[in-house]
Write a protein that holds these residues in place. Sequence first.
Motif, PDB file in Angstrom:
ATOM      1  N   THR A  27       1.342   7.116  -6.603  1.00 26.57           N
ATOM      2  CA  THR A  27       0.238   7.990  -7.024  1.00 26.57           C
ATOM      3  C   THR A  27       0.523   9.428  -6.598  1.00 26.57           C
ATOM      4  O   THR A  27       0.164  10.367  -7.300  1.00 26.57           O
ATOM      5  CB  THR A  27      -1.129   7.559  -6.456  1.00 26.57           C
ATOM      6  OG1 THR A  27      -1.096   7.713  -5.039  1.00 26.57           O
ATOM      7  CG2 THR A  27      -1.464   6.135  -6.811  1.00 26.57           C
ATOM      8  N   TYR A  28       1.193   9.598  -5.474  1.00 26.70           N
ATOM      9  CA  TYR A  28       1.539  10.945  -5.022  1.00 26.70           C
ATOM     10  C   TYR A  28       2.395  11.651  -6.072  1.00 26.70           C
ATOM     11  O   TYR A  28       2.210  12.835  -6.366  1.00 26.70           O
ATOM     12  CB  TYR A  28       2.282  10.866  -3.684  1.00 26.70           C
ATOM     13  CG  TYR A  28       2.785  12.199  -3.199  1.00 26.70           C
ATOM     14  CD1 TYR A  28       1.975  13.021  -2.425  1.00 26.70           C
ATOM     15  CD2 TYR A  28       4.059  12.657  -3.547  1.00 26.70           C
ATOM     16  CE1 TYR A  28       2.421  14.253  -1.997  1.00 26.70           C
ATOM     17  CE2 TYR A  28       4.513  13.889  -3.132  1.00 26.70           C
ATOM     18  CZ  TYR A  28       3.688  14.686  -2.364  1.00 26.70           C
ATOM     19  OH  TYR A  28       4.129  15.915  -1.954  1.00 26.70           O
ATOM     20  N   ILE A  72      -5.873   4.592  -2.020  1.00 25.48           N
ATOM     21  CA  ILE A  72      -5.161   3.601  -1.201  1.00 25.48           C
ATOM     22  C   ILE A  72      -5.548   3.665   0.277  1.00 25.48           C
ATOM     23  O   ILE A  72      -5.777   2.633   0.909  1.00 25.48           O
ATOM     24  CB  ILE A  72      -3.627   3.792  -1.333  1.00 25.48           C
ATOM     25  CG1 ILE A  72      -3.202   3.695  -2.805  1.00 25.48           C
ATOM     26  CG2 ILE A  72      -2.871   2.770  -0.491  1.00 25.48           C
ATOM     27  CD1 ILE A  72      -3.342   2.347  -3.436  1.00 25.48           C
ATOM     28  N   LYS A  73      -5.643   4.860   0.825  1.00 24.59           N
ATOM     29  CA  LYS A  73      -5.808   4.985   2.280  1.00 24.59           C
ATOM     30  C   LYS A  73      -7.042   4.248   2.826  1.00 24.59           C
ATOM     31  O   LYS A  73      -6.915   3.488   3.794  1.00 24.59           O
ATOM     32  CB  LYS A  73      -5.830   6.469   2.660  1.00 24.59           C
ATOM     33  CG  LYS A  73      -5.730   6.719   4.142  1.00 24.59           C
ATOM     34  CD  LYS A  73      -5.565   8.210   4.376  1.00 24.59           C
ATOM     35  CE  LYS A  73      -5.372   8.579   5.803  1.00 24.59           C
ATOM     36  NZ  LYS A  73      -6.405   8.242   6.725  1.00 24.59           N
ATOM     37  N   PRO A  74      -8.242   4.445   2.228  1.00 29.52           N
ATOM     38  CA  PRO A  74      -9.406   3.735   2.788  1.00 29.52           C
ATOM     39  C   PRO A  74      -9.254   2.214   2.730  1.00 29.52           C
ATOM     40  O   PRO A  74      -9.828   1.507   3.562  1.00 29.52           O
ATOM     41  CB  PRO A  74     -10.572   4.168   1.881  1.00 29.52           C
ATOM     42  CG  PRO A  74     -10.092   5.326   1.089  1.00 29.52           C
ATOM     43  CD  PRO A  74      -8.599   5.292   1.077  1.00 29.52           C
ATOM     44  N   LEU A  75      -8.476   1.735   1.778  1.00 24.61           N
ATOM     45  CA  LEU A  75      -8.280   0.282   1.662  1.00 24.61           C
ATOM     46  C   LEU A  75      -7.232  -0.185   2.666  1.00 24.61           C
ATOM     47  O   LEU A  75      -7.420  -1.185   3.363  1.00 24.61           O
ATOM     48  CB  LEU A  75      -7.863  -0.088   0.234  1.00 24.61           C
ATOM     49  CG  LEU A  75      -8.873   0.332  -0.836  1.00 24.61           C
ATOM     50  CD1 LEU A  75      -8.378  -0.041  -2.222  1.00 24.61           C
ATOM     51  CD2 LEU A  75     -10.235  -0.309  -0.578  1.00 24.61           C
ATOM     52  N   ALA A  76      -6.130   0.573   2.758  1.00 30.96           N
ATOM     53  CA  ALA A  76      -5.071   0.205   3.705  1.00 30.96           C
ATOM     54  C   ALA A  76      -5.611   0.211   5.138  1.00 30.96           C
ATOM     55  O   ALA A  76      -5.297  -0.667   5.935  1.00 30.96           O
ATOM     56  CB  ALA A  76      -3.893   1.160   3.564  1.00 30.96           C
ATOM     57  N   PHE A  81       0.846  -1.200   0.000  1.00 29.29           N
ATOM     58  CA  PHE A  81       0.000   0.000   0.000  1.00 29.29           C
ATOM     59  C   PHE A  81       0.882   1.250   0.000  1.00 29.29           C
ATOM     60  O   PHE A  81       0.614   2.213  -0.710  1.00 29.29           O
ATOM     61  CB  PHE A  81      -0.881   0.022   1.261  1.00 29.29           C
ATOM     62  CG  PHE A  81      -2.038  -0.943   1.230  1.00 29.29           C
ATOM     63  CD1 PHE A  81      -2.951  -0.928   0.182  1.00 29.29           C
ATOM     64  CD2 PHE A  81      -2.240  -1.835   2.278  1.00 29.29           C
ATOM     65  CE1 PHE A  81      -4.046  -1.788   0.170  1.00 29.29           C
ATOM     66  CE2 PHE A  81      -3.329  -2.698   2.273  1.00 29.29           C
ATOM     67  CZ  PHE A  81      -4.225  -2.672   1.227  1.00 29.29           C
ATOM     68  N   GLN A  82       1.931   1.213   0.843  1.00 27.35           N
ATOM     69  CA  GLN A  82       2.811   2.371   0.982  1.00 27.35           C
ATOM     70  C   GLN A  82       3.437   2.759  -0.354  1.00 27.35           C
ATOM     71  O   GLN A  82       3.419   3.919  -0.773  1.00 27.35           O
ATOM     72  CB  GLN A  82       3.906   2.020   2.009  1.00 27.35           C
ATOM     73  CG  GLN A  82       4.912   3.108   2.253  1.00 27.35           C
ATOM     74  CD  GLN A  82       4.329   4.265   3.046  1.00 27.35           C
ATOM     75  OE1 GLN A  82       3.437   4.068   3.864  1.00 27.35           O
ATOM     76  NE2 GLN A  82       4.804   5.466   2.774  1.00 27.35           N
ATOM     77  N   GLU A  83       3.984   1.747  -1.033  1.00 28.41           N
ATOM     78  CA  GLU A  83       4.658   1.987  -2.303  1.00 28.41           C
ATOM     79  C   GLU A  83       3.665   2.539  -3.342  1.00 28.41           C
ATOM     80  O   GLU A  83       3.952   3.501  -4.048  1.00 28.41           O
ATOM     81  CB  GLU A  83       5.266   0.660  -2.793  1.00 28.41           C
ATOM     82  CG  GLU A  83       6.266   0.782  -3.903  1.00 28.41           C
ATOM     83  CD  GLU A  83       7.504   1.593  -3.542  1.00 28.41           C
ATOM     84  OE1 GLU A  83       7.959   1.532  -2.375  1.00 28.41           O
ATOM     85  OE2 GLU A  83       8.005   2.293  -4.431  1.00 28.41           O
ATOM     86  N   GLY A 118       1.414  -6.622   2.495  1.00 29.73           N
ATOM     87  CA  GLY A 118       2.638  -7.423   2.479  1.00 29.73           C
ATOM     88  C   GLY A 118       3.487  -7.289   1.232  1.00 29.73           C
ATOM     89  O   GLY A 118       4.392  -8.078   1.016  1.00 29.73           O
ATOM     90  N   GLY A 119       3.184  -6.280   0.388  1.00 26.85           N
ATOM     91  CA  GLY A 119       3.933  -6.168  -0.863  1.00 26.85           C
ATOM     92  C   GLY A 119       5.425  -5.974  -0.613  1.00 26.85           C
ATOM     93  O   GLY A 119       5.815  -5.295   0.334  1.00 26.85           O
ATOM     94  N   PRO A 120       6.271  -6.567  -1.456  1.00 25.36           N
ATOM     95  CA  PRO A 120       7.715  -6.448  -1.273  1.00 25.36           C
ATOM     96  C   PRO A 120       8.238  -5.099  -1.737  1.00 25.36           C
ATOM     97  O   PRO A 120       7.544  -4.364  -2.431  1.00 25.36           O
ATOM     98  CB  PRO A 120       8.256  -7.550  -2.189  1.00 25.36           C
ATOM     99  CG  PRO A 120       7.247  -7.652  -3.283  1.00 25.36           C
ATOM    100  CD  PRO A 120       5.914  -7.319  -2.673  1.00 25.36           C
ATOM    101  N   HIS A 121       9.464  -4.782  -1.371  1.00 22.32           N
ATOM    102  CA  HIS A 121      10.113  -3.574  -1.899  1.00 22.32           C
ATOM    103  C   HIS A 121      10.343  -3.793  -3.400  1.00 22.32           C
ATOM    104  O   HIS A 121      10.854  -4.825  -3.791  1.00 22.32           O
ATOM    105  CB  HIS A 121      11.439  -3.349  -1.178  1.00 22.32           C
ATOM    106  CG  HIS A 121      12.045  -2.032  -1.513  1.00 22.32           C
ATOM    107  ND1 HIS A 121      11.555  -0.845  -1.013  1.00 22.32           N
ATOM    108  CD2 HIS A 121      13.072  -1.709  -2.325  1.00 22.32           C
ATOM    109  CE1 HIS A 121      12.261   0.152  -1.502  1.00 22.32           C
ATOM    110  NE2 HIS A 121      13.184  -0.347  -2.300  1.00 22.32           N
TER     111      HIS A 121
END
Length: 434
Positions: free
Chosen positions: A263-264, A275-279, A256-258, A303-306
């Motif tokens: 998008t930013y 993303i935020k409402p889903l995260a 989610f972070q990535e 859990g997405g990887p770098h």
Amino acid sequence: MDVNSSIKQASMKVFKFGGASIKSPESIRNMASIIRQYTGEQLVVVVSAMGKTTNHLESLFALVKNKKEGQEKFREIASYHLEISGQLIREKENRDEVNSILGQLENSFQKADPNENPDKMYDQIISYGELISSTIIGCYLSETGMAVRWADARKFIRTDPAYREAKINWPVTCKLIQDQLGPEISSRLVLTQGFIGSTENENTTTLGREGSDFTAAIIANCLNAESVTIWKDVPGILNADPKRFPDPKLYDHLSFQEAAEMTYYGASVIHPKTIKPLANKNIPLFVKSFERPDLPGTRIDQGGPHPVYPTFVVKDSQCLVSFLAKDLAFINENSLSIIFHVLDMLNIKINMMQNSAVSLTICVDNNSRKVIKMIDALKNDFSIRFNEDLRLITVKNYSPASIIQVMKDKKILVEQRTRNTFQIVFDPGSGKPS
Ligand code: ASP
Ligand code: MG
């Protein structure tokens, strides 16, 4: 909520179909065939306006002072939709419904008073893209035998009156969604519009261009959906725009972070607010191809990887605005606060910034409506310099080779590097073409 209903809602999926996926009779048939593959599952389907309709409605809105020319534009918009509905819809009752919604748009345009609040008027007109597309698609899906409930998003997406960029009233919206959609999803497919909402006084609002993804995320959050899928004309999230970079790579899994950071910086594949409402509820987001629904696409979750590749994000139509303190004064914290206050009031997002002793330079989208207001508000306090038609490239998770690649043959105006992110602003019209 009893245990059974929470189990039911947990197996519900939200799908979002954007303009490109519903732009023609064939693409709408394709959309229906994707939905049919999920028969037996609980689905909420959010649709955008068809094809480039929202842009055409913006042109219609621009003609509000010129009703005669506007009527021509209206006819163009109406005939595009009538051509599509003519090929998909057989029943008279349904055709009447499509005619009626088009008639409402015509009325709303003809009655629009050019002296009224333009942002409010914009929303009353622009929202018809989604109202018309969902009406046509709802009638078509019913005629193919699906049990469909057409739901008016203005009845449950409650916003403030900040027309064009309305903010969600979350507690009220969640209650309305749970009350109105909750009981429907177990028995039939719920079809609704992205991008639109309404104020407490039932004035239509919009959530900002490309906001339909956000609507899907709001509904998923409020109903504790199992997942959201955005159906796109790309195979998933790529590390670069295939129209600009050769050989882009598909991410199969991102955090989610990535994804939020991409998008930013302007990656247009998903709307930044999605993303935020889903995260917050740990609801996975899938970005999949409507042309190849069999492929897995990109999964975005906790859990997405770098990412293993650098991500390239290109933003066109940028302007660099430099604020210089007058009379050889320095740019200090007080001057920064004056500038930022105006940016905040006008809802202007800074894509990049840099300061020096005597100036602050910001790179923002060239939204002339807002930029003119910004300059007006600050021109007494600062000398302002302005460059437009620029391009911003951001490389996230850059490598030395990726920096060399993007800098090649460019006359760079501003360059900036942090540990993870490299950005340049340049004039795409100068320098050798790369
Ligand atoms: N139809 C709206 C737009 O084009 C919203 C969306 O597509 O998400 O901006
Ligand atoms: Mg769209």
